[in-house]
Write a protein that holds these residues in place. Structure first.
Motif, PDB file in Angstrom:
ATOM      1  N   GLU A  91      -2.213   8.075   1.459  1.00 26.26           N
ATOM      2  CA  GLU A  91      -1.916   9.305   0.673  1.00 26.26           C
ATOM      3  C   GLU A  91      -0.141   9.368   0.710  1.00 26.26           C
ATOM      4  OE1 GLU A  91      -2.088  14.063   0.125  1.00 26.26           O
ATOM      5  OE2 GLU A  91      -3.560  12.920   1.620  1.00 26.26           O
ATOM      6  N   MET A  92       0.372   9.034   2.002  1.00 26.10           N
ATOM      7  CA  MET A  92       1.841   9.416   2.233  1.00 26.10           C
ATOM      8  C   MET A  92       2.437   8.390   1.807  1.00 26.10           C
ATOM      9  SD  MET A  92       3.832  10.036   5.699  1.00 26.10           S
ATOM     10  CE  MET A  92       3.422  11.488   5.945  1.00 26.10           C
ATOM     11  N   LEU A  93       1.805   7.110   1.727  1.00 28.61           N
ATOM     12  CA  LEU A  93       2.228   5.647   1.244  1.00 28.61           C
ATOM     13  C   LEU A  93       2.589   5.777  -0.131  1.00 28.61           C
ATOM     14  CD1 LEU A  93       3.163   3.384   2.696  1.00 28.61           C
ATOM     15  CD2 LEU A  93       1.084   2.312   2.656  1.00 28.61           C
ATOM     16  N   ASP A  94       1.516   6.338  -0.920  1.00 30.62           N
ATOM     17  CA  ASP A  94       1.584   6.718  -2.363  1.00 30.62           C
ATOM     18  C   ASP A  94       2.630   7.519  -2.769  1.00 30.62           C
ATOM     19  OD1 ASP A  94      -0.586   4.749  -2.395  1.00 30.62           O
ATOM     20  OD2 ASP A  94      -1.996   6.691  -2.645  1.00 30.62           O
ATOM     21  N   LYS A  95       2.640   8.646  -1.992  1.00 27.83           N
ATOM     22  CA  LYS A  95       3.693   9.334  -2.374  1.00 27.83           C
ATOM     23  C   LYS A  95       5.208   8.865  -2.307  1.00 27.83           C
ATOM     24  CE  LYS A  95       3.786  13.847  -0.577  1.00 27.83           C
ATOM     25  NZ  LYS A  95       3.623  14.871   0.544  1.00 27.83           N
ATOM     26  N   LEU A  96       5.472   8.133  -1.364  1.00 28.67           N
ATOM     27  CA  LEU A  96       6.805   7.496  -0.819  1.00 28.67           C
ATOM     28  C   LEU A  96       6.980   6.527  -1.854  1.00 28.67           C
ATOM     29  CD1 LEU A  96       7.405   5.908   2.802  1.00 28.67           C
ATOM     30  CD2 LEU A  96       8.139   4.961   0.488  1.00 28.67           C
ATOM     31  N   ILE A  97       6.023   5.894  -2.483  1.00 25.09           N
ATOM     32  CA  ILE A  97       6.368   4.796  -3.462  1.00 25.09           C
ATOM     33  C   ILE A  97       6.725   5.356  -4.574  1.00 25.09           C
ATOM     34  CG2 ILE A  97       5.233   2.842  -4.747  1.00 25.09           C
ATOM     35  CD1 ILE A  97       4.112   1.984  -2.118  1.00 25.09           C
ATOM     36  N   ALA A  98       5.681   6.511  -5.167  1.00 25.27           N
ATOM     37  CA  ALA A  98       6.170   7.379  -6.217  1.00 25.27           C
ATOM     38  C   ALA A  98       7.471   7.992  -6.341  1.00 25.27           C
ATOM     39  CB  ALA A  98       5.202   8.245  -6.283  1.00 25.27           C
ATOM     40  N   GLU A  99       7.861   8.554  -4.823  1.00 22.23           N
ATOM     41  CA  GLU A  99       9.195   9.062  -5.023  1.00 22.23           C
ATOM     42  C   GLU A  99      10.570   8.044  -5.142  1.00 22.23           C
ATOM     43  OE1 GLU A  99       9.441  12.224  -4.207  1.00 22.23           O
ATOM     44  OE2 GLU A  99      11.859  12.355  -4.029  1.00 22.23           O
ATOM     45  N   VAL A 100      10.232   6.876  -4.853  1.00 25.16           N
ATOM     46  CA  VAL A 100      11.255   5.833  -5.030  1.00 25.16           C
ATOM     47  C   VAL A 100      11.260   5.118  -6.358  1.00 25.16           C
ATOM     48  CG1 VAL A 100      11.822   5.623  -2.651  1.00 25.16           C
ATOM     49  CG2 VAL A 100      10.287   3.933  -3.772  1.00 25.16           C
ATOM     50  N   GLY A 101      10.048   5.380  -7.060  1.00 27.00           N
ATOM     51  CA  GLY A 101       9.777   4.680  -8.263  1.00 27.00           C
ATOM     52  C   GLY A 101       9.555   3.422  -8.361  1.00 27.00           C
ATOM     53  N   GLY A 102       8.784   2.925  -7.152  1.00 27.60           N
ATOM     54  CA  GLY A 102       8.408   1.635  -6.583  1.00 27.60           C
ATOM     55  C   GLY A 102       7.396   0.920  -7.647  1.00 27.60           C
ATOM     56  N   GLU A 103       7.811  -0.162  -8.098  1.00 29.90           N
ATOM     57  CA  GLU A 103       6.915  -0.906  -8.849  1.00 29.90           C
ATOM     58  C   GLU A 103       6.747  -2.289  -8.413  1.00 29.90           C
ATOM     59  OE1 GLU A 103       7.965   0.455 -13.517  1.00 29.90           O
ATOM     60  OE2 GLU A 103       9.524  -0.765 -12.261  1.00 29.90           O
ATOM     61  N   ALA A 104       5.648  -3.061  -8.933  1.00 30.86           N
ATOM     62  CA  ALA A 104       5.762  -4.459  -8.379  1.00 30.86           C
ATOM     63  C   ALA A 104       7.035  -5.496  -8.508  1.00 30.86           C
ATOM     64  CB  ALA A 104       4.493  -5.364  -9.426  1.00 30.86           C
ATOM     65  N   GLY A 105       7.399  -5.969  -7.529  1.00 25.88           N
ATOM     66  CA  GLY A 105       8.573  -6.700  -7.522  1.00 25.88           C
ATOM     67  C   GLY A 105       9.853  -6.106  -6.771  1.00 25.88           C
ATOM     68  N   ASP A 106       9.690  -4.782  -6.330  1.00 23.81           N
ATOM     69  CA  ASP A 106      10.462  -4.067  -5.798  1.00 23.81           C
ATOM     70  C   ASP A 106      10.460  -4.293  -4.175  1.00 23.81           C
ATOM     71  OD1 ASP A 106      10.969  -3.254  -8.411  1.00 23.81           O
ATOM     72  OD2 ASP A 106      10.403  -1.183  -7.997  1.00 23.81           O
ATOM     73  N   THR A 107      11.692  -4.152  -3.680  1.00 25.00           N
ATOM     74  CA  THR A 107      11.790  -3.993  -2.183  1.00 25.00           C
ATOM     75  C   THR A 107      12.365  -2.652  -1.782  1.00 25.00           C
ATOM     76  OG1 THR A 107      12.265  -6.099  -2.065  1.00 25.00           O
ATOM     77  CG2 THR A 107      12.287  -5.087  -0.077  1.00 25.00           C
ATOM     78  N   ILE A 108      11.609  -1.954  -0.842  1.00 25.42           N
ATOM     79  CA  ILE A 108      12.138  -0.602  -0.294  1.00 25.42           C
ATOM     80  C   ILE A 108      12.837  -0.950   0.829  1.00 25.42           C
ATOM     81  CG2 ILE A 108      11.977   1.918  -0.061  1.00 25.42           C
ATOM     82  CD1 ILE A 108       9.321   1.241  -1.600  1.00 25.42           C
ATOM     83  N   VAL A 109      14.139  -0.570   1.301  1.00 24.08           N
ATOM     84  CA  VAL A 109      14.428  -0.666   2.631  1.00 24.08           C
ATOM     85  C   VAL A 109      14.942   0.662   2.932  1.00 24.08           C
ATOM     86  CG1 VAL A 109      15.618  -2.877   2.185  1.00 24.08           C
ATOM     87  CG2 VAL A 109      16.910  -1.187   1.884  1.00 24.08           C
ATOM     88  N   PHE A 110      14.658   1.025   4.127  1.00 24.35           N
ATOM     89  CA  PHE A 110      14.699   2.244   4.867  1.00 24.35           C
ATOM     90  C   PHE A 110      15.792   2.154   6.237  1.00 24.35           C
ATOM     91  CE2 PHE A 110      10.822   4.169   3.153  1.00 24.35           C
ATOM     92  CZ  PHE A 110      10.359   2.768   2.924  1.00 24.35           C
ATOM     93  N   ILE A 111      16.454   3.300   6.239  1.00 26.81           N
ATOM     94  CA  ILE A 111      17.298   3.480   7.315  1.00 26.81           C
ATOM     95  C   ILE A 111      16.778   5.019   7.957  1.00 26.81           C
ATOM     96  CG2 ILE A 111      19.488   3.719   8.754  1.00 26.81           C
ATOM     97  CD1 ILE A 111      18.933   0.799   7.953  1.00 26.81           C
ATOM     98  N   ALA A 112      16.481   5.026   9.100  1.00 26.67           N
ATOM     99  CA  ALA A 112      16.244   6.225  10.059  1.00 26.67           C
ATOM    100  C   ALA A 112      17.261   6.584  10.807  1.00 26.67           C
ATOM    101  CB  ALA A 112      14.772   6.491  10.308  1.00 26.67           C
TER     102      ALA A 112
END
Length: 591
Positions: free
Chosen positions: A379-400
RNA sequence: GGGGUCGUAGUUCAGUUGGUUAGAACGCUGGCCUGUCACGCCAGAGGUCGCGAGUUCGAGUCUCGUCGGCCCCGCCA
């Protein structure tokens, strides 16, 4: 031969219009081609190259003299400009349709064989070129760069003159300032144990000139900072320094925009739209992680603190618990380009700026690929990807991490991604004002507030009541001009009352006595009718770099220093005679 | 202060696993050549392999140190 002819033309200027004219040229031997009976010399000067011909049938003696000519010899030649025979035209030369038949030939000076070929394309180590800078400067690139640098200063003077500015020189031997960069010190012979400092900028003098009623001042001036060098930083550099009385930000921005657009128009023939974008500091950090964002492309930063709150992924959870941030960039259409190897390299980039690591999620057509998704509920993963507007082909990079590390690391990752994914349109010119900088910043090491810009920067009037309650939240009337991710200038509206200046010093932990010793003259001046005033200073070297496309600041400075701040040509700095030290009453501490 | 990278003819470089006299191209010097423009042809000179130790029978090559160029972090109000 004895009669000396005066130069009539520059080599590079000859065209068909000169055919039939008798000309005298002076220049350097760029190349020679000796065919025995016939000698061709390519003669060079700052305007270009022209081929001169030595034919024994035209002049026996000249041809004979020319046989001893070698590369870089200095010549004066006189002869008739003729059209080149058919099929002999050289399209590579602007003078390629003509040649000069020499009847009077003089070697003005010989030349040793230079350590490198001045006009050849061959790359030569910078150390050798710097040692023989006078030769390197003969080359096309430096000739062009210094010419553009001059065009910039010429245009700046012209524009500011029209706007009622006058150029005033300020002292080079001045007083050391406690804050800011390390000073270059100059010992005073007439005042033992006392030192001048070379100016880090003419800041205080230009403010005093405003008190003096100069109204609009500028200066193109050397400044000195004894700090480590970089690609775009030299210990002595040149500022275009300006100050205006009774000025508002709007007025100053308008004037600067006029000047900068004029430079683009005159020198690069580019129309840059006005007014420039205004980007408050807070927004710059939020969107780009830096106060000098490259606005030629997107890849904005996204805060995921709320989305991942409560995650069981320990790395993120710990960071959030200790007041840190989790932020990300969604690199669209990048899964193919960002191989495992590239992602590893990016992680190294992030680590350079203090991040402990870099998390990533690739959104492949057949599902997610990531070292961290297993720690997340769906559920959190879905929310996360929705938040960044993630679609097939995208790469999300994170810094914490701590906010500063996150901003720093992601700002540089953003630039890297922009390059790797070819998102940067080199033909674009993105100029923006970054405004509302914090007035001060807390220095953890020194346990005190330090000025972000400098101690004479005015606070925003509406924030003046925060001096006691929340100094860190005070916004300054400071602004930077950012060009394609480079800070090319910065300035502020200054403090013009003693009351506010006292408050500022107090905040910075500079007590009354210290302030009197260091800045007494400024505090005095502020009490004698100081007008409201403000200004800005531009880095001429950086602007020239950007206008010329130079890779290094050294390529826009006639005689630059190495990374260890030495001059390979003069071998400065050097040891001095003991008697010089004695006169200065100085001695080495040999410990 | 720290990390990375480079250092061999004048210049740009090659140099195999540590092994005979360290090579090439350009440049340079001499000779020949009247239409080249990166001219061509012939001949020749040119080396403290950054420097110093060490390992080894033997070091351009391996190790350590050092010097210098460049890039970066810190630093640059």
């Amino acid at each position: 031969m004895n009669k000396q002819h005066a130069r009539t033309h520059y080599c590079g200027e000859l065209t068909e219009t000169h055919i039939g004219d008798t000309v005298t040229l002076c220049g350097w031997t760029h190349n020679r081609r000796d065919h025995g009976g016939l000698i061709f010399v390519d003669l060079w000067d700052k305007k270009g190259i022209v081929q001169v011909v030595l034919n024994p049938q035209i002049d026996q003696l000249a041809h004979q003299h020319a046989q001893s000519v070698r590369g870089n010899f200095v010549l004066r030649v006189t002869g008739k400009v003729r059209e080149r025979p058919e099929g002999m035209i050289n399209d590579k030369l602007s003078t390629g349709k003509v040649e000069v038949y020499i009847d009077d030939f003089e070697i003005l000076n010989r030349s040793k064989t230079p350590p490198f070929s001045v006009w050849e394309d061959q790359e030569v180590s910078e150390a050798i070129r710097l040692k023989h800078r006078f030769l390197d400067l003969r080359g096309e690139m430096l000739q062009r760069n210094l010419n553009i640098r001059y065009q910039i200063t010429r245009k700046v003077r012209e524009t500011l003159d029209k706007q009622g500015f006058i150029e005033v020189e300020t002292p080079m031997l001045t007083k050391s300032t406690p804050e800011g960069a390390r000073d270059y010190l100059v010992p005073s012979r007439l005042n033992a144990k006392k030192f001048y400092a070379l100016p880090q900028s003419p800041q205080l003098f230009k403010q005093l000139l405003m008190v003096s009623g100069m109204d609009r001042y500028f200066q193109i001036v050397k400044c000195f900072r004894d700090e480590d060098l970089r690609n775009d930083r030299q210990p002595e550099f040149t500022q275009i320094d300006m100050e205006m009385s009774f000025v508002t930000e709007e007025e100053l921005f308008g004037l600067v925009e006029e000047m900068v657009c004029g430079l683009y128009k005159d020198i690069l023939n580019i129309e840059v739209p006005k007014p420039f974008q205004i980007l408050p500091y807070k927004d710059a950090i939020r969107k780009y992680g830096t106060d000098k964002p490259d606005l030629r492309f997107g890849l904005e930063l996204i805060d995921l603190g709320d989305v991942v709150a409560g995650t069981s992924f320990k790395v993120f959870a710990d960071v959030l618990k200790s007041g840190g941030q989790v932020r990300a960039i969604n690199a669209k259409n990048s899964t193919e380009t960002l191989s495992r190897k590239v992602l590893d390299d990016l992680t190294e980039v992030a680590k350079t700026y203090g991040a402990k690591g870099m998390a990533w999620i690739k959104i492949n057509a057949d599902g997610l690929q990531s070292p961290i998704t297993k720690f997340f509920e769906q559920e959190m993963l879905d929310k996360l990807i929705a938040e960044v507007g993630g679609e097939a082909g995208d790469t999300i990079v994170f810094i914490a991490d701590k906010p500063k590390v996150v901003a720093d690391a992601l700002a540089h990752l953003r630039l890297e991604l922009g390059k790797i994914l070819s998102l940067i349109d080199e033909s674009k010119v993105c100029l923006a004002w970054v405004t509302e900088f914090p007035l001060v910043e807390y220095d953890e090491e020194d346990n005190r507030y330090v000025a972000l810009h400098h101690p004479f920067t005015s606070p925003l009037q509406e924030d003046e009541d925060k001096f006691e309650s929340a100094p860190g939240d005070i916004r300054a009337r400071a602004y930077d001009l950012v060009l394609n991710g480079n800070e090319i200038g910065g300035g502020s509206i200054r403090i013009h009352t003693k009351e506010i200046q006292d408050k500022m010093f107090q905040l910075l932990g500079i007590d009354e006595e210290e302030a009197r010793i260091k800045f007494g003259f400024l505090l005095d001046a502020l009490q004698y009718g100081a007008p409201p005033h403000g200004g800005i200073a531009f880095g001429l070297d950086r602007i020239t770099m950007l206008f010329t496309g130079a890779d290094s600041i050294r390529d826009v400075i006639a005689f630059p220093k190495t990374q260890k701040a030495t001059c390979l040509m003069t071998e400065a700095p050097s040891e001095v005679d003991l008697h010089q030290l004695k006169e200065l009453k100085l001695k080495y501490d040999l410990s």
